[in-house]
Design a protein around this motif. Structure first.
Motif, mmCIF file in Angstrom:
data_model
loop_
_atom_site.group_PDB
_atom_site.id
_atom_site.type_symbol
_atom_site.label_atom_id
_atom_site.label_comp_id
_atom_site.label_asym_id
_atom_site.label_seq_id
_atom_site.Cartn_x
_atom_site.Cartn_y
_atom_site.Cartn_z
ATOM 1 N N ARG A 30 134.463 84.190 34.212
ATOM 2 C CA ARG A 30 134.299 83.146 33.204
ATOM 3 C C ARG A 30 134.778 83.724 31.889
ATOM 4 N NH1 ARG A 30 130.919 78.960 34.861
ATOM 5 N NH2 ARG A 30 130.027 79.376 36.926
ATOM 6 N N SER A 31 135.543 82.948 31.150
ATOM 7 C CA SER A 31 136.127 83.469 29.918
ATOM 8 C C SER A 31 135.058 83.668 28.853
ATOM 9 C CB SER A 31 137.187 82.515 29.386
ATOM 10 O OG SER A 31 137.590 82.958 28.104
ATOM 11 N N PRO A 32 134.986 84.871 28.280
ATOM 12 C CA PRO A 32 134.065 85.097 27.161
ATOM 13 C C PRO A 32 134.757 84.882 25.812
ATOM 14 C CG PRO A 32 134.978 87.182 27.831
ATOM 15 C CD PRO A 32 135.666 86.116 28.677
ATOM 16 N N PRO A 100 140.739 65.373 38.924
ATOM 17 C CA PRO A 100 139.454 66.083 38.947
ATOM 18 C C PRO A 100 139.310 67.094 37.809
ATOM 19 C CG PRO A 100 140.891 66.919 40.671
ATOM 20 C CD PRO A 100 141.583 65.734 40.075
ATOM 21 N N ARG A 101 138.086 67.271 37.341
ATOM 22 C CA ARG A 101 137.780 68.258 36.292
ATOM 23 C C ARG A 101 137.504 69.629 36.892
ATOM 24 N NH1 ARG A 101 139.901 63.962 34.265
ATOM 25 N NH2 ARG A 101 139.355 63.560 32.096
ATOM 26 N N ARG A 102 137.377 69.651 38.220
ATOM 27 C CA ARG A 102 137.001 70.899 38.894
ATOM 28 C C ARG A 102 137.661 70.897 40.262
ATOM 29 N NH1 ARG A 102 132.635 72.733 42.194
ATOM 30 N NH2 ARG A 102 131.868 74.789 41.605
ATOM 31 N N LEU A 118 137.614 74.136 33.303
ATOM 32 C CA LEU A 118 137.663 74.699 31.958
ATOM 33 C C LEU A 118 136.540 75.722 31.815
ATOM 34 C CD1 LEU A 118 138.432 71.515 29.797
ATOM 35 C CD2 LEU A 118 139.994 73.397 30.369
ATOM 36 N N GLY A 119 136.858 76.888 31.262
ATOM 37 C CA GLY A 119 135.876 77.950 31.103
ATOM 38 C C GLY A 119 136.056 79.086 32.103
ATOM 39 N N ARG A 120 136.755 78.794 33.213
ATOM 40 C CA ARG A 120 137.043 79.854 34.183
ATOM 41 C C ARG A 120 138.300 80.601 33.771
ATOM 42 N NH1 ARG A 120 133.315 80.391 38.729
ATOM 43 N NH2 ARG A 120 132.176 78.427 38.736
ATOM 44 N N HIS A 336 141.873 68.116 25.317
ATOM 45 C CA HIS A 336 141.910 66.721 24.867
ATOM 46 C C HIS A 336 141.860 65.768 26.058
ATOM 47 C CE1 HIS A 336 142.786 63.578 21.902
ATOM 48 N NE2 HIS A 336 143.642 63.051 22.767
ATOM 49 N N ILE A 337 142.569 66.128 27.138
ATOM 50 C CA ILE A 337 142.535 65.274 28.334
ATOM 51 C C ILE A 337 141.494 65.763 29.344
ATOM 52 C CG2 ILE A 337 144.919 64.487 28.045
ATOM 53 C CD1 ILE A 337 145.742 66.453 30.256
ATOM 54 N N GLY A 338 140.889 66.920 29.085
ATOM 55 C CA GLY A 338 139.734 67.357 29.882
ATOM 56 C C GLY A 338 140.045 68.050 31.194
ATOM 57 N N LEU A 339 141.296 68.481 31.392
ATOM 58 C CA LEU A 339 141.666 69.060 32.686
ATOM 59 C C LEU A 339 141.741 70.586 32.637
ATOM 60 C CD1 LEU A 339 144.483 66.708 34.035
ATOM 61 C CD2 LEU A 339 141.996 66.488 34.191
ATOM 62 N N PRO A 340 141.396 71.232 33.764
ATOM 63 C CA PRO A 340 141.725 72.659 33.883
ATOM 64 C C PRO A 340 143.238 72.816 33.820
ATOM 65 C CG PRO A 340 141.014 71.765 36.007
ATOM 66 C CD PRO A 340 140.808 70.688 34.984
#
Lengths: 512, 512
Positions: A30-32, A100-102, A118-120, A336-340
C-alpha cells in the motif's frame, strides 16, 4: 497510519541456520506516499471537460468495423467512410460508471493475487522492448532465451508483483510467438501472465492455454482476470484494429485491460503537459468506453505514458521534469474518474549508468507521488524502451525494494525510542553492544541487493567493480539457482500437447 | 498553487542569437513537494518529550568551561568534574522561543541572498570530505587546488544556492587553512561563505576577512549572517570544545549556525529510527540552547544527519530506507519546534556509478518529502563523505536541476490545453509543425546538463560514453570558462595583504 509495523510484518524463519534471516513481505504494497498535485482541481475538471468535448466534437478514428458498430449502438455518431466516431459525453459517463474501482488479478497461487485499486502499489519490469542487453552477451535482438530468462528474473523478485510484456522474442515465428510467451510465463512464473492483443485468434488461444493450465472452466476463467493486456491507442486520436479487438475480446472473456495512450509531448501530442494530458485522457476515455460497452463491469485500468521529446532531434526523453509533471496530472485525472491506474517510469539513456539510474528513479518518484496503482518500466528499461538491460534490471530492483521497505510503517512504539539504551550509553560510548541493539541487529536494516558499502580500500581489493558490473553476477546467480514455481506435470504436458498440435496446424498469425 | 507559471518565470534574453535561450531561475526555490510523515503527531510529541527528559535527567557532556558557565547561569545543573550538564526543559523552551523562524543569509550581491524558512528549498554540494576524485587525476587527498576548483563549480550552478565545507585542502598548513578557504570563497564565488568552527582565533579572523571584503562595519556585519558554520555534536551526548566555542562565537557575531548531530543508527546512536532521532533531537536542542543563550535571536538552523550502518561491518550506509525514514522524522520534529532545518542526502558507494546515483537520489527524495529547508551533500558526495567526486557532482546536478524545474509550477491555463491544435491535427498526424508547438518549442522543455538522449547508433558513433565519462568534459568546460564574480580589486588586495601579514605572524592554529 496502520498499526502494522516492520516488527510485526517481519516473518522470521524457523530457528536454526536461518533463524535471523530478515524477510519483509513485498507482495502486497500500500502506498505510504503523499499525493502531489500539479494543477488545481478546477483545472483538472477543465481538462476532463475538454477531453469529453474532443471526443464529442472532433471524435476518434476507430479502424475496426465491429468496434464502430458497438459505439454506434450506444448512441455514438459514426461515419464509416472516414471511420471517425464522435462519442457523446453521456456514453462516456455511463462507461465510467460501470468500470470497477477494484480488480483482483489472479496469480498461479493465491499469494500471487494482486489487488488493484487506488492506494495500492504494484511494480512491473520494463516491457515491450525489441532488444536485450547484458555485459556478457552485449546488445542483441531479443530472443526466446532472453524472454525466458526475464520471466525467471521477474519470478524471483517479490517486489515485481506483476510481469510486463518484457521483450519481443524475435527468433520465434510471429504466428507461434503467443504459444511461446504464454508457455514461458505459465511454467517459469506464478504471477499473472501478460497476453498481447494481436488479434482474436492469438488472444483466444492464449486464453485457452491459461484457462486449462489453471484448471478452470470457461465460466470460472471469465469470472475473474487470470491474465491481462495493455492497449495503446495510436495517438493522436486513433484506435487500430488489434487494439480495438483486444478491448472487446478481453472484456468479453473477463480478462483485464490496461488502457495506455503513449503520448510524447511535441510529437504525437501537444507540446504542453496540459495539452498532452487532454489528448491522453480523451483517448483513454474512448478506449475504456469501448471496453465497457463490450461488457459492462469488465476489469479495466486507466493509464498514461506521457513524456517529452528532444525538440532538436525528436528523440524521446524519460525521467524528465515534464514526464514527472505529466504523471502527477494523470494521477489527478485518474482520481477524478475514480479508477485504479497505471503510470510509467523508464530511462532514455543507452547505457546502464548514472544517467539511466537517475532517469528511472526520477520517473519512479513521479509515479509514487501521483498515486499510481501500477508502475511499469520500473526496472531494466533502457533507450526509451528499445532495450531491456539485465544489469539495469538489477540496479533498479534495489530502488524498488527500498521503496517497498518504505511501504511497511516503521514503529515508534515506546521500546523503539530506546530510552534505557540512551541512558545507559555514556558520552564517548557507542551502541554496538547494548541490549537494545543486540536484540535487533540481525533483522533491523534493509539488506542491499547490489549496493556495496565497503570502504574504498576494501572495494579496490575486491576488484573495483561498479554496481553495473556487480549486477552481472547477481542475475547470473538468480538464473543459475533456477527457482521454479510449483506446476502440475499433467497440465504442463497438456499445455505442450496443445502447443504442438496448434503449431503443426500453422499457429495463429497476428492481425493488424 | 501560485499563479506564477513556468511561462511567466522564464526570462528571455534579448532578441538576437540567444533570443530563445531558455533560462529558469533556480536561485530562489519554494518546495512544491507534499510532506510525508513517518510517525503520528503524538509519537513525534513523545520523542520531543523524551529528548527533553534525556537532557534534564541524563544530561549532556560539555567540554568547554565557558559553555558550561553559560548553561549554568541559565539554570542548568552543572557538574564541572564530570563536565555533565543537565538542562531543564524550561531552559530549552525559552531558547526555542528566541530562535528565529526565518534567516536571510547574505551573499556577495543581493541576488545571492538566501532566505531560510520552512517551505524554502536550498541545495548544497557534498561537504567535509578529506579526498577528491575525478577520472583524470584519480582519487587523492584533497588539495588547495581541488578546493578552489570546487568553489568555482559551486559558483557556476544556480541550483547550488549555498556552498558547503566542500573538501579539506590538506596541503595547506592547518594554521593557515582558514585564510585559504575564505579567500577562495570570497574571490571565486559570490555565495555566502562557509567558516569552520575550529576555535575562536580562526573564527575571529575569518569574520574579519569577510567583514572587510564585504565592506561592512562591525555592527553591520553582526546585524546579518554573512557566513555560516555547521556544528556537529559528538554523539552520543557530547559537545566538544571547538563546537561549543563555535555555538558561542557565531551567535555573538550574528553569524549563522547549522546544528547537525551526525547519528548513525546502530553505532553512535540507537539502532532504531525512533531511538536515533530521540538522541539527535536531544543533542540538537542542547546545541541550539547554548547558541541562543549566547545571543537570543541569533541565526540558527535545526539539523539532522541520521543514517544506518551495516551491522556486519560497521560501514555507514546512505540513501537507505532507514536514512529516508529518519529524514521524515527529522522534518516532523523540525516543524514541531517550528524551525527551518537542514537534512542530508549522500552516497555510500565508492564509484560514481548507478549505486551512488540511486543512493543520492533516494536520500534526496527523503529530504524533499520531509520538507527540508537545506539539503547538504546533494551533489558529489561519495564513500559516505570520504571523497568529493567531480563527475558525481555533475550527474547529481542534473537531478537537482530537474527538481528545481519542478519548483516552478506548470501552467494549466486555457492556451496550454492546446484545444485548437488538438482539433487541427488529424488521426495519423503529428504536432511537430502546428502553431501551438512552433510558438513554444525552443523554450518548452528542460535542457539536460549531461544526459544523452540520442539513439543507440548515434551514441555508439559518438564514443559510447557513459554519463560519468561525459561529465568529465562538463566540469572541465566550467573550470576552463573561468566564470568569476565581480570583485573590487582594492578589497582583494586588502584581503591578500591581511593574509600575508597574518601568515607571516604564524597564522592561527585550530583548537580542539
Amino acid at each position: 497510519m496502520s498499526d502494522q509495523t516492520k516488527s510485526r510484518r517481519r516473518k522470521r524463519a524457523p530457528r536454526g541456520a536461518e533463524a535471523h534471516h530478515r524477510q519483509i513481505d513485498y507482495t502486497e504494497l500500500r502506498s505510504p506516499f503523499p499525493i502531489m498535485k500539479a494543477f488545481s482541481d478546477d483545472r483538472i475538471a477543465a481538462i476532463h471537460t475538454a477531453a469529453l468535448n474532443l471526443l464529442e466534437t472532433a471524435g476518434i478514428k476507430v479502424l475496426l468495423p465491429e468496434a464502430r458498430q458497438i459505439l454506434k449502438s450506444a448512441g455514438a455518431s459514426v461515419d464509416d467512410e472516414s471511420q471517425m466516431v464522435r462519442i457523446g459525453r453521456e456514453i462516456v459517463r455511463a462507461a465510467l460508471a460501470t468500470a470497477p474501482r477494484r480488480v483482483v488479478m489472479k496469480g498461479g497461487r493465491p499469494e500471487r493475487d494482486v489487488t488493484l485499486e487506488l492506494g495500492r502499489l504494484v511494480f512491473q519490469p520494463g516491457g515491450g522492448t525489441p532488444h536485450a542487453s547484458d555485459r556478457l552477451r552485449g546488445r542483441r535482438p531479443g530472443t526466446g532465451r532472453d524472454f525466458r530468462e526475464l520471466v525467471q528474473l521477474t519470478h524471483h523478485f517479490d517486489a515485481l508483483q506483476m510481469v510486463s510484456a518484457l521483450l519481443e522474442p524475435q527468433d520465434i515465428a510471429p504466428s507461434l510467438r503467443h504459444y511461446f510467451m504464454i508457455e514461458a510465463q505459465l511454467t517459469l512464473m506464478d504471477k499473472s501472465p501478460f497476453v498481447y492483443g494481436r488479434g482474436s485468434p492469438q488472444v483466444r488461444e492464449s486464453f485457452e492455454m491459461i484457462r486449462d493450465f489453471r484448471g478452470l472452466s470457461d465460466a470460472a476463467f471469465a469470472a475473474e482476470p487470470w491474465s491481462y493486456t495493455v492497449i495503446n491507442t495510436n495517438s493522436p486520436r486513433q484506435i487500430d484494429i488489434p487494439m480495438a479487438q483486444g478491448l472487446i475480446d478481453f472484456a468479453r472473456h473477463g480478462q483485464m485491460v490496461i488502457v495506455t495512450p503513449f503520448t510524447l509531448m511535441g510529437a504525437m501530442a501537444p507540446i504542453t503537459v496540459a495539452g498532452a494530458m487532454t489528448l491522453s485522457h480523451a483517448e483513454a476515455l474512448a478506449a475504456i468506453t469501448l471496453n465497457q460497452l463490450a461488457l459492462p463491469g469488465a476489469p479495466v485500468l486507466y493509464g498514461t505514458f506521457t513524456s517529452n521529446v528532444d525538440m532538436k532531434s525528436g528523440a524521446p526523453a524519460f525521467g524528465t521534469p515534464e514526464h514527472f509533471t505529466a504523471s502527477l496530472v494523470a494521477g489527478q485525472l485518474a482520481r477524478h474518474i475514480g479508477l485504479p491506474w497505471r503510470c510509467a517510469s523508464g530511462a532514455a539513456g543507452a547505457a546502464a549508468d548514472a544517467q539511466a539510474a537517475n532517469e528511472t528513479q526520477f520517473g519512479l518518484w513521479g509515479c509514487l507521488l501521483s498515486g499510481a496503482t501500477v508502475v511499469i518500466h520500473a526496472a531494466g528499461w533502457l533507450e526509451g524502451g528499445l532495450t531491456l538491460g539485465y544489469e539495469k534490471l538489477i540496479t533498479d530492483m534495489e530502488v524498488l525494494q527500498m521503496v517497498a521497505e518504505l511501504c511497511t510503517p516503521t514503529s515508534a512504539a515506546d521500546a523503539e525510542l530506546a530510552l534505557d539504551a540512551l541512558a545507559e550509553v555514556q558520552p564517548g560510548g557507542h551502541f554496538f553492544g547494548c541490549a537494545h541493539t543486540m536484540e535487533r541487529y540481525q533483522t533491523q536494516f534493509y539488506q542491499p541487493l547490489v549496493a556495496d558499502w565497503s570502504n574504498y580500500g576494501r572495494w579496490q581489493e575486491t576488484g573495483s567493480q561498479n554496481a553495473t558490473e556487480r549486477a552481472t553476477g547477481i542475475w547470473q546467480g538468480i538464473l543459475a539457482a533456477g527457482k521454479r514455481p510449483g506446476t502440475d506435470p499433467a497440465r504442463v504436458a497438456a499445455l505442450h500437447a496443445y502447443i504442438t498440435r496448434r503449431s503443426a496446424e500453422g499457429g495463429a498469425p497476428p492481425e493488424s
